[in-house]
Design an enzyme around this catalytic site. Structure first.
Site, PDB file in Angstrom:
ATOM      1  N   ARG A 240       0.842  -1.199   0.000  1.00 51.04           N
ATOM      2  CA  ARG A 240       0.000   0.000   0.000  1.00 51.04           C
ATOM      3  C   ARG A 240       0.876   1.248   0.000  1.00 51.04           C
ATOM      4  O   ARG A 240       1.848   1.325   0.769  1.00 51.04           O
ATOM      5  CB  ARG A 240      -0.889   0.041   1.249  1.00 51.04           C
ATOM      6  CG  ARG A 240      -1.906  -1.063   1.302  1.00 51.04           C
ATOM      7  CD  ARG A 240      -3.026  -0.799   0.340  1.00 51.04           C
ATOM      8  NE  ARG A 240      -3.942  -1.929   0.302  1.00 51.04           N
ATOM      9  CZ  ARG A 240      -5.224  -1.827  -0.043  1.00 51.04           C
ATOM     10  NH1 ARG A 240      -5.733  -0.675  -0.364  1.00 51.04           N
ATOM     11  NH2 ARG A 240      -5.985  -2.889  -0.087  1.00 51.04           N
ATOM     12  N   GLU A 269      -1.425   7.804  -6.806  1.00 54.31           N
ATOM     13  CA  GLU A 269      -1.254   7.107  -8.080  1.00 54.31           C
ATOM     14  C   GLU A 269      -2.221   7.713  -9.090  1.00 54.31           C
ATOM     15  O   GLU A 269      -3.325   8.125  -8.735  1.00 54.31           O
ATOM     16  CB  GLU A 269      -1.504   5.602  -7.906  1.00 54.31           C
ATOM     17  CG  GLU A 269      -0.473   4.967  -6.977  1.00 54.31           C
ATOM     18  CD  GLU A 269      -0.566   3.445  -6.894  1.00 54.31           C
ATOM     19  OE1 GLU A 269      -1.281   2.840  -7.701  1.00 54.31           O
ATOM     20  OE2 GLU A 269       0.096   2.876  -6.000  1.00 54.31           O
ATOM     21  N   HIS A 291       2.888   0.017 -10.075  1.00 56.15           N
ATOM     22  CA  HIS A 291       1.829  -0.838  -9.496  1.00 56.15           C
ATOM     23  C   HIS A 291       1.544  -2.025 -10.431  1.00 56.15           C
ATOM     24  O   HIS A 291       0.391  -2.252 -10.830  1.00 56.15           O
ATOM     25  CB  HIS A 291       0.558  -0.021  -9.251  1.00 56.15           C
ATOM     26  CG  HIS A 291      -0.297  -0.596  -8.148  1.00 56.15           C
ATOM     27  ND1 HIS A 291      -1.017   0.164  -7.278  1.00 56.15           N
ATOM     28  CD2 HIS A 291      -0.540  -1.887  -7.787  1.00 56.15           C
ATOM     29  CE1 HIS A 291      -1.677  -0.601  -6.433  1.00 56.15           C
ATOM     30  NE2 HIS A 291      -1.384  -1.870  -6.727  1.00 56.15           N
TER      31      HIS A 291
HETATM   32  N1  LIG Z   1       1.350  -4.306  -5.878  1.00 60.07           N
HETATM   33  C1  LIG Z   1       0.255  -4.893  -6.303  1.00 60.07           C
HETATM   34  O1  LIG Z   1      -0.076  -4.874  -7.486  1.00 60.07           O
HETATM   35  C2  LIG Z   1      -0.589  -5.645  -5.335  1.00 60.07           C
HETATM   36  C3  LIG Z   1      -1.314  -6.739  -5.784  1.00 60.07           C
HETATM   37  C4  LIG Z   1      -2.045  -7.471  -4.856  1.00 60.07           C
HETATM   38  C5  LIG Z   1      -2.092  -7.087  -3.528  1.00 60.07           C
HETATM   39  N2  LIG Z   1      -1.427  -5.968  -3.133  1.00 60.07           N
HETATM   40  C6  LIG Z   1      -1.472  -5.560  -1.728  1.00 60.07           C
HETATM   41  O2  LIG Z   1      -0.676  -6.424  -0.953  1.00 60.07           O
HETATM   42  C7  LIG Z   1      -1.127  -6.371   0.401  1.00 60.07           C
HETATM   43  C8  LIG Z   1      -1.134  -7.760   1.002  1.00 60.07           C
HETATM   44  O3  LIG Z   1      -2.079  -8.570   0.327  1.00 60.07           O
HETATM   45  P1  LIG Z   1      -2.541  -9.962   0.969  1.00 60.07           P
HETATM   46  O4  LIG Z   1      -3.428 -10.607  -0.016  1.00 60.07           O
HETATM   47  O5  LIG Z   1      -1.357 -10.703   1.488  1.00 60.07           O
HETATM   48  O6  LIG Z   1      -3.397  -9.423   2.196  1.00 60.07           O
HETATM   49  P2  LIG Z   1      -3.809 -10.232   3.519  1.00 60.07           P
HETATM   50  O7  LIG Z   1      -4.988  -9.529   4.072  1.00 60.07           O
HETATM   51  O8  LIG Z   1      -3.911 -11.687   3.223  1.00 60.07           O
HETATM   52  O9  LIG Z   1      -2.560 -10.011   4.484  1.00 60.07           O
HETATM   53  C9  LIG Z   1      -2.277  -8.797   5.115  1.00 60.07           C
HETATM   54  C10 LIG Z   1      -1.714  -9.127   6.489  1.00 60.07           C
HETATM   55  O10 LIG Z   1      -1.273  -7.917   7.100  1.00 60.07           O
HETATM   56  C11 LIG Z   1      -1.570  -8.023   8.497  1.00 60.07           C
HETATM   57  N3  LIG Z   1      -1.621  -6.667   9.071  1.00 60.07           N
HETATM   58  C12 LIG Z   1      -2.446  -5.659   8.717  1.00 60.07           C
HETATM   59  N4  LIG Z   1      -2.151  -4.557   9.438  1.00 60.07           N
HETATM   60  C13 LIG Z   1      -1.129  -4.888  10.256  1.00 60.07           C
HETATM   61  C14 LIG Z   1      -0.381  -4.153  11.204  1.00 60.07           C
HETATM   62  N5  LIG Z   1      -0.615  -2.857  11.445  1.00 60.07           N
HETATM   63  N6  LIG Z   1       0.614  -4.792  11.864  1.00 60.07           N
HETATM   64  C15 LIG Z   1       0.865  -6.103  11.621  1.00 60.07           C
HETATM   65  N7  LIG Z   1       0.193  -6.846  10.718  1.00 60.07           N
HETATM   66  C16 LIG Z   1      -0.792  -6.244  10.047  1.00 60.07           C
HETATM   67  C17 LIG Z   1      -2.915  -8.715   8.525  1.00 60.07           C
HETATM   68  O11 LIG Z   1      -3.151  -9.286   9.795  1.00 60.07           O
HETATM   69  C18 LIG Z   1      -2.746  -9.756   7.426  1.00 60.07           C
HETATM   70  O12 LIG Z   1      -2.269 -11.000   7.916  1.00 60.07           O
HETATM   71  C19 LIG Z   1      -2.492  -5.690   0.371  1.00 60.07           C
HETATM   72  O13 LIG Z   1      -2.360  -4.373   0.854  1.00 60.07           O
HETATM   73  C20 LIG Z   1      -2.844  -5.682  -1.092  1.00 60.07           C
HETATM   74  O14 LIG Z   1      -3.682  -4.602  -1.441  1.00 60.07           O
HETATM   75  C21 LIG Z   1      -0.657  -5.274  -3.990  1.00 60.07           C
END
Ligand SMILES: NC(=O)c1ccc[n+]([C@@H]2O[C@H](COP(=O)([O-])OP(=O)(O)OC[C@H]3O[C@@H](n4cnc5c(N)ncnc54)[C@H](O)[C@@H]3O)[C@@H](O)[C@H]2O)c1
Length: 427
Positions: A240, A269, A291
């Site tokens: 993010r 973005e 991204h």
């Molecule tokens: N770059 C890209 O194109 C792209 C593509 C897909 C996903 N993403 C992003 O990647 C991120 C992760 O995706 P995911 O599917 O693994 O999500 P997910 O929800 O499976 O995992 C996120 C984890 O972060 C933990 N978390 C949240 N806030 C926290 C905090 N303050 N301290 C500690 N742990 C915390 C949650 O408990 C969870 O286990 C998301 O933000 C998603 O939007 C980016």
């Protein structure tokens, strides 16, 4: 719109839906006009076109917005809930593509490839081993051990790295410990004790609080602080853009706390076709990608298959999964391929006290029986979803009576936000 894979159209048509594809990314007025013109019930989109309160309020036929991605920031979720529009995403299908991009950045940074390749191309022969590292034997800190974080951790372990992690939820911690990875005691502890840190946090933490700025306030300066001086001190953020400001990362790199970094996400973005200003342009040690974590030929059809299934199940059986109001909620009464022909009542209503009772009473008043039901309050969005199997369908007059009774009883004009009568398809 925003060009989801064409596989999506085929699957939806095969499921009996009419599909209108809009090429490009409409502005707000155009989007509103398109939804009205086609009396659209579901909007499929990726992450760029904003869906504002005005658009939602004007789109009386809209029942759902299905995001063909994970991120849900482009939709006004409070407005959607207020109008009974369910919002879905796809939390899993693009994970592998992000994992591979994270590894690519990690190895590229550890060998200084982003600087070396253009220099070599222009005739500079730099064979020095200065600030070039193997990743084997280094400690990777994984912040956020969800779907993506844990896949990155496993792949990094296969490459010979030690894994430490931090997550605020209990279940991912259990998974990490099960794999034999070390649990850090805090974000700060994770940063200090890792040679490289990769961030895979969701937008909000376990309490639903925004993670905006969680890595600001000097935290990035502590990366690798408890590691030997020659630690690679690499930082990756592919999750993010708002977890830290551009200034925080620039400052940590310029002061040498972080040697190299790569980011795929940004505080700001651009929309499709809009100009973009790279906030890291002055710092060649911060590599940038636009991204593209999920932008692979493999991920897009995979997403199309999952979101088509989500919406067809919602449309035909009232099933709820991948709903961004609570990603862990799953409401289902009937499975695809079940006998079929059952009458279902799917209601999105306000969480105002007494509203659920009105649904139960309406079924009773109509002389129908509730054979089984599932219910979920999405308290933070003020919306609830009720799915009931009833022994005979309600007619239009009975549905109107239900809406009216909820309005009178609660004093809330929008107590009943959407009422659907479904008949499970027979195969
Ligand atoms: N770059 C890209 O194109 C792209 C593509 C897909 C996903 N993403 C992003 O990647 C991120 C992760 O995706 P995911 O599917 O693994 O999500 P997910 O929800 O499976 O995992 C996120 C984890 O972060 C933990 N978390 C949240 N806030 C926290 C905090 N303050 N301290 C500690 N742990 C915390 C949650 O408990 C969870 O286990 C998301 O933000 C998603 O939007 C980016």
């Amino acid at each position: 719109m925003e060009e989801p894979s064409p596989v999506l159209d085929d699957l939806l048509r095969a499921g009996g839906m009419d599909v209108v594809r809009y090429e490009g990314s409409p502005d707000e007025d155009r989007l509103r006009a398109l939804l009205a013109e086609h009396r659209s019930q579901v909007l499929f989109k990726r992450s760029q076109v904003p869906v504002s309160e005005d658009v939602i309020a004007a789109s009386e036929h809209l029942l759902a917005v299905q995001l063909c991605c994970i991120g849900d920031d482009s939709v006004d979720k409070e407005a959607a809930a207020a109008h009974g529009v369910m919002v879905f995403n796809d939390p899993v299908s693009n994970g592998r593509s992000v994992v591979e991009l994270a590894l690519a950045h990690l190895i590229a940074l550890s060998r200084r490839l982003y600087e070396t390749e253009p220099a070599c191309r222009s005739g500079r022969w730099d064979k020095s081993s200065s600030e070039r590292y193997e990743i084997r034997g280094k400690t990777l800190g994984v912040l956020g051990l969800g779907n993506i974080g844990r896949q990155v951790a496993r792949a990094a372990e296969d490459l010979g790295m030690h894994v430490r992690f931090y997550d605020s939820r209990h279940a991912p911690c259990e998974v990490g410990l099960e794999f034999g990875w070390e649990l850090a005691t805090s974000v700060r502890d994770l940063l200090r004790t890792s040679d490289c840190v990769t961030v895979h946090l969701s937008a909000t933490d376990v309490h639903g609080r925004s993670n905006r700025g969680v890595l600001d306030g000097g935290l990035l300066h502590e990366l690798g602080a408890d590691r030997p001086d020659e630690s690679p001190r690499i930082f990756l953020n592919l999750s993010r853009g708002f977890l830290h400001s551009a200034e925080s990362l620039l400052d940590a790199v310029e002061r040498g706390a972080i040697r190299r970094a790569a980011v795929d996400v940004y505080p700001k973005e651009p929309g499709l076709d809009q100009a973009w200003t790279n906030p890291y342009a002055r710092e060649p040690r911060i590599a940038v990608t636009p991204h593209i974590g999920a932008a692979t030929l493999e991920a897009q059809p995979r997403i199309a298959r999952r979101v088509a299934h989500t919406i067809l199940q919602f449309a035909q059986y009232g099933t709820l999964r991948d709903c961004v109001f609570d990603p862990r909620a799953r409401l289902q009464l009937l499975e695809e391929g079940a006998r079929g022909g059952q009458n279902l009542l799917a209601v999105a209503h306000a969480t105002t006290r007494g509203t659920k009772r009105v649904v139960d009473e309406a079924i009773y008043d109509a002389g129908a029986s509730n054979l089984s039901s599932v219910h979920r309050d999405f308290e933070s969005y003020g919306i609830a979803y009720e799915l009931a199997e009833i022994d005979r369908p309600l007619d239009e007059r009975e549905v109107r009576a239900l809406v009216e009774k909820a309005r009178t009883l609660t004093g809330d004009d929008r107590a009943m936000r959407s009422v659907r009568l479904l008949r499970a398809p027979t195969s």
